[in-house]
Structures are given as C-alpha cells and as structure tokens.
Scaffold this active site. Sequence first.
Site, short mmCIF file in Angstrom:
data_model
loop_
_atom_site.label_atom_id
_atom_site.label_comp_id
_atom_site.label_asym_id
_atom_site.label_seq_id
_atom_site.Cartn_x
_atom_site.Cartn_y
_atom_site.Cartn_z
N ILE A 105 0.43 -1.36 0.12
CA ILE A 105 -0.63 0.40 0.24
C ILE A 105 1.38 0.91 -0.17
O ILE A 105 2.41 1.09 1.31
CB ILE A 105 -0.83 0.02 1.09
CG1 ILE A 105 -2.16 -1.63 1.13
CG2 ILE A 105 -1.12 1.36 1.20
CD1 ILE A 105 -2.98 -1.22 2.83
N GLU A 106 0.04 2.13 -0.59
CA GLU A 106 1.02 3.34 -0.69
C GLU A 106 0.67 4.68 -0.03
O GLU A 106 -0.55 4.27 -0.44
CB GLU A 106 1.74 3.91 -2.28
CG GLU A 106 2.21 5.29 -2.57
CD GLU A 106 2.05 6.06 -4.12
OE1 GLU A 106 1.82 6.83 -3.90
OE2 GLU A 106 2.55 5.09 -5.07
N VAL A 107 0.90 5.66 0.61
CA VAL A 107 0.08 7.14 0.79
C VAL A 107 1.41 7.88 0.56
O VAL A 107 1.93 7.61 1.17
CB VAL A 107 0.10 6.53 2.38
CG1 VAL A 107 -0.73 8.21 3.00
CG2 VAL A 107 -1.49 5.41 2.88
#
Length: 204
Positions: A171-173
């Site tokens: 997951i990327e934020v």
Amino acid sequence: MAALPKSPSETQTATELQKEDESHLKLGLKKNFSFSRQVLLREAFDIASFNHMSREVSDVQKSVYFYVNILGFQPIPRPEFDVEGEWLWGHGLNFHIVKTSNPEARQILRTRRIKYFHDNLPSVDHIAFIAKDISVVKRLLQEENVYFREFNYEKTGIHQLFFFDPDGNAIEVSNCAPPIGETRCSLKSSEMVDLCYLEANGYF
C-alpha cells in the site's frame, strides 16, 4: 488471445518488419516508432464504471481492523455468502475482504510477497492513496507498529510511504499526485484530496 508484438531483432529485415506490422494491424494493434507500446484500434468493452476491488485474507477481523483503523474505511452491509468476509467503503472505493480457503498456501504466499515487495519497492503491485498530511500517516503507522519505507522525489514533489497489510499486500500513501497529463504535483495535498473527493462523489 493473440500474442502482442515483440521488439524487432537486429536480424529482421525491413520487409519482415512491414509484414509483422500489417499482421498486427489486422489484429487491431498498432505499434509506435519505439515499439514500446501497442494502441488498440478496436472499441473497448462498454464498461459503465469501476465497481470494487477484493482481497483474499487469512484473518478477516485482523484485515478489517487494519483497513478501518489505519486506512479509514467503514464497514457496509454484505450479502450472506457461503464464505466469511466483509465489505468496506471509503475514499470512493468499494473494498471486499474474503477469507481464504487455503490458509497454508496463503501464508507461504504472504512470506514470499513481503520479501519480494520489500526488495523491489517502490516498483511493485500496490494500491495508492493521497493523504492531507503525510506526517500524520507516518505517526499513525509508528503508533500501530506498522513497518514502512519512505521515498521522496524532489523533481516531482511526491513524498511516499509504502507499507503492507496483514496479508502482505503493498500500500502506498503519498502527499500528492500529478494531475493527468502532468509530471509534477501542482496542488497541495489537502487540495488534491478535496478534488478526489468531489470527483468520486459525482460533483463533476
């Protein structure tokens, strides 16, 4: 499905390349000069909209906790399927969680996935979100003891955090994303989040 065209080799003649191009055009494919991509000439499926994405998980409740308490999704009603699972909604995304039917194989996959993703970040399969304040996200990940890696790109203005859900999905934020057609962030992250919210909820 017909195989996509390969890059021309040094041994191919101009006549062979021309014949190859003609055969690809008959299949509805057109190659550009760099031979790096194919452009579809036929019409695509008549799809009305994106519906949902789904994750197969080892522990439903652990995954629900992660996506609700860390990423801010909310549980929504789910039909009574034969397999255990949950439906979540958030950030314009309908997110389905379903319990695996093969936990042993899933655990092996999780271990391999985390090792591969860790070694090859940020160029791996992932889903990405934009945060109003990435420092808040970073602090929350630290409080929840979630391992993450950080990337900064001065040329684009993008600041990324990559981490894993309980099943090893990446997951990327990030603080921002360039507008379509541009290569550098031109809006503050809070403005970008507001823009994404309006678009997801049909305001334009």
